[in-house]
Design a protein around this motif. Structure first.
Motif, short mmCIF file in Angstrom:
data_model
loop_
_atom_site.label_atom_id
_atom_site.label_comp_id
_atom_site.label_asym_id
_atom_site.label_seq_id
_atom_site.Cartn_x
_atom_site.Cartn_y
_atom_site.Cartn_z
N VAL A 291 14.11 43.36 70.60
CA VAL A 291 14.06 42.76 69.27
C VAL A 291 13.24 41.48 69.37
O VAL A 291 13.57 40.59 70.15
N PHE B 60 20.26 38.36 63.73
CA PHE B 60 20.40 39.73 64.19
C PHE B 60 21.58 39.85 65.15
O PHE B 60 22.42 40.74 65.02
N GLN C 162 21.84 42.29 60.85
CA GLN C 162 20.64 43.03 61.23
C GLN C 162 19.69 43.25 60.05
O GLN C 162 18.48 43.10 60.18
N ASN C 163 20.23 43.65 58.92
CA ASN C 163 19.38 44.01 57.79
C ASN C 163 18.75 42.81 57.09
O ASN C 163 17.82 42.98 56.29
N GLU D 5 11.22 42.40 64.58
CA GLU D 5 10.62 43.70 64.88
C GLU D 5 11.37 44.35 66.03
O GLU D 5 11.69 43.67 67.01
N LEU D 6 11.66 45.65 65.90
CA LEU D 6 12.39 46.37 66.93
C LEU D 6 11.49 47.39 67.58
O LEU D 6 10.76 48.13 66.90
N ILE E 221 17.31 52.55 68.09
CA ILE E 221 17.07 51.54 67.05
C ILE E 221 17.98 51.80 65.85
O ILE E 221 18.57 50.87 65.28
N ALA E 222 18.09 53.06 65.45
CA ALA E 222 18.94 53.40 64.31
C ALA E 222 20.40 53.06 64.60
O ALA E 222 21.10 52.50 63.74
N HIS F 99 20.87 49.27 64.41
CA HIS F 99 20.87 48.77 63.05
C HIS F 99 22.21 49.02 62.36
O HIS F 99 22.65 48.22 61.52
N GLU F 100 22.86 50.13 62.71
CA GLU F 100 24.09 50.52 62.02
C GLU F 100 25.35 49.96 62.66
O GLU F 100 26.41 49.91 62.02
#
Length: 211
Positions: free
Chosen positions: A171, A181, A186-187, A192-193, A200-201, A204-205
């Motif tokens: 990151v 983050f 995160q959102n 940049e990831l 990565i998904a 983010h979750e």
């Protein structure tokens, strides 16, 4: 001499006052009133604030939080502005600076970035370095439970490992954004990831970032 913690404290108080008690925040389920109560309890009620970290004390923390949230909103704002009482460890300048720079910066952004028209603040390099110093010390604690390897990188190339593992996600962003983050925003963080798409998904979750 003013400190970063004092500056961020006053910025947070001013912003909470301007937004009013029912504005949204990035803290799930919290309005600005709830956030203000949290800040006050953390500094003024150490008997309850332990519930932030210790699950067995969480019910007491909730009770005390509710009591403070029921106070007049203007009173909460004034308590934030004036700072902790003398018996609080946070009244010591060294403790305040060490513990509250990140606390007040993150919560200020919790309010700012909950608005649809927010824009990143222009932060001076000295403040960014101060945030990076704290990020380096807390990275492994904050990232200990994430489901991937996690490396944090500044634009100048400095890195901090938040979690060892594979696959690795890197990151990249300014320290101020990396902190958001790492603290579970995160959102809202401008970063940049880079890495495996599925990792990565998941990153983010995940709700496993932060304390």
């Amino acid at each position: 001499m003013s400190t970063f913690a004092k500056r961020e404290r006053l910025l947070l108080a001013d912003l909470l006052e301007a937004e009013g008690p029912e504005a949204p925040t990035l803290c799930e389920g919290w309005t600005t009133r709830d956030l203000a109560a949290h800040v006050v309890v953390r500094e003024r009620r150490p008997d309850a604030a332990g519930g932030i970290l210790i699950k067995q004390l969480a019910s007491r923390l909730d009770k005390v939080m509710d009591e403070f949230a029921a106070k007049p909103y203007e009173e909460l704002i004034q308590l934030i502005r004036t700072g902790p009482p003398r018996f609080s460890p946070f009244s010591l300048k060294q403790v305040d600076e060490a513990s509250n720079i990140v606390e007040f910066y993150v919560h200020t952004e919790d309010v700012r970035r909950a608005r649809p028209d927010w824009a990143p603040r222009e932060l001076d390099p000295v403040f960014q370095d101060a945030l990076w110093s704290r990020l380096e010390r807390s990275a492994r604690l904050m990232g200990r439970s994430v489901p991937t390897g996690l490396v944090l990188r500044r634009p100048n190339g400095q890195t901090a490992v938040a979690h060892r593992g594979t696959p690795v996600v890197t990151v990249t962003g300014e320290p101020s954004e990396l902190l958001l983050f790492l603290y579970g925003r995160q959102n809202a963080a401008k970063v940049e990831l880079d890495g495996d798409k599925d990792a990565i998904a998941r990153l983010h979750e995940t709700k496993q970032l932060g304390i």
